[in-house]
Design an enzyme around this catalytic site. Structure first.
Site, PDB file in Angstrom:
ATOM      1  N   SER A 144      41.121  32.362  35.304  1.00 15.48           N
ATOM      2  CA  SER A 144      41.717  33.719  34.761  1.00 15.48           C
ATOM      3  C   SER A 144      43.100  33.429  34.586  1.00 15.48           C
ATOM      4  O   SER A 144      43.890  32.818  35.193  1.00 15.48           O
ATOM      5  CB  SER A 144      41.450  34.726  35.626  1.00 15.48           C
ATOM      6  N   TYR A 157      42.726  39.091  44.046  1.00 16.31           N
ATOM      7  CA  TYR A 157      41.865  38.402  42.637  1.00 16.31           C
ATOM      8  C   TYR A 157      42.996  37.247  42.186  1.00 16.31           C
ATOM      9  O   TYR A 157      42.400  36.084  41.886  1.00 16.31           O
ATOM     10  CB  TYR A 157      41.668  39.363  41.559  1.00 16.31           C
ATOM     11  N   LYS A 161      41.995  33.284  42.043  1.00 17.12           N
ATOM     12  CA  LYS A 161      41.889  32.588  40.838  1.00 17.12           C
ATOM     13  C   LYS A 161      42.734  31.359  40.723  1.00 17.12           C
ATOM     14  O   LYS A 161      42.547  30.306  40.251  1.00 17.12           O
ATOM     15  CB  LYS A 161      42.029  33.340  39.484  1.00 17.12           C
TER      16      LYS A 161
END
Length: 259
Positions: A144, A157, A161
């Site tokens: 991401s 998050y 990633k």
């Protein structure tokens, strides 16, 4: 037009919806035998049935990507049904936004368990199968833009990633001598059910102005991505076209981050 993945066996985790469902469908359209793997078994079955209704080859399996036995069972199913494994997409992911100072251990560990540990286990199990069948293979991870730059309300998050990117590079170095390539792609803002949930979560915590529309406003190409925008790169990484590429992270974000 000649199919680019004829007869290849492809496993897609998180394949029931969003980016994963689009990748599964796109690979099947290129002649692959697809295993749709997801914690949501009903969703996986529906995605596989949709592929079959269009003339493709697909089956579904319930998988918890952070449980090794579950991932191993999915690989074994793919091999028992189709004879071999060729491509493994570590695509499953989760995110629950929290303001940075409010992030809890539970939130951090939950996100890291799926997004980072899940990629480690999936990569290992796919690689073990490639080695057992004495073949080359391809492992493709969903990273991401959040792995390249941290976001205040997505700290776990973003960290997970970043871990996906590092795991991609580490695995590429470890497995290159066996003919196994490991690459990733890094989407930006993609219109998926996950983003629908994130917008609701952000609004509930009073951060609705930092959601989908706000992030999409900075995209140079003028629109957020659809899952279909991810498919050409995913197919490229799964096909022979990318045989001389490993350890790389390909951005697919319309010009959100320029490095």
């Amino acid at each position: 037009m000649t199919a680019r993945l004829p007869g290849r066996t492809v496993v897609v985790t998180g394949g029931a919806s969003g980016i994963g469902a689009a990748i599964a469908s796109g690979c099947a359209a290129e002649g692959a035998h697809v295993v749709v793997a997801d914690l949501d078994e009903a969703g996986a079955r529906a995605a596989a049935e949709a592929i079959r209704s269009r003339g493709g080859v697909a089956l579904a399996v319930a998988v918890d990507v952070a449980e090794r036995a579950s991932v191993r069972a999915a690989v074994e199913l793919a091999v028992s049904e189709f004879g071999h494994l060729d491509v493994f997409f570590n695509n499953a992911g989760t995110n629950t936004p929290m303001r940075f100072l409010d992030v809890t251990e539970e939130n951090f560990l939950t996100v890291m368990r799926v997004n980072a540990l899940g990629v480690l286990i999936g990569t290992q199990e796919a690689a073990h199968q490639f080695l057992a069948q004495k073949s080359s293979g391809k492992i493709i991870n969903t990273a991401s833009i959040a792995g390249r730059t941290g976001f205040a309300d997505f700290a776990p998050y973003s960290a997970s990633k970043a871990a996906v990117i590092s795991l991609t590079q580490s695995a590429a170095r470890a497995l290159a001598g066996h003919g196994i390539t490991v690459n990733a792609f890094a989407p930006g803002v993609v219109a998926t059910p996950l983003w629908t949930k994130l917008d609701a979560d952000l609004a509930a915590m009073g951060a609705g102005d930092s959601g989908f529309d706000s992030m999409a406003a900075g995209i140079l190409l003028g629109r957020p991505a659809q899952p279909a925008d991810i498919v050409p790169t995913a197919v490229f990484l799964a096909a022979e076209d990318s045989d001389y590429i490993t350890g790389q992270v390909i951005p697919i974000e319309g010009g959100m981050i320029l490095v």
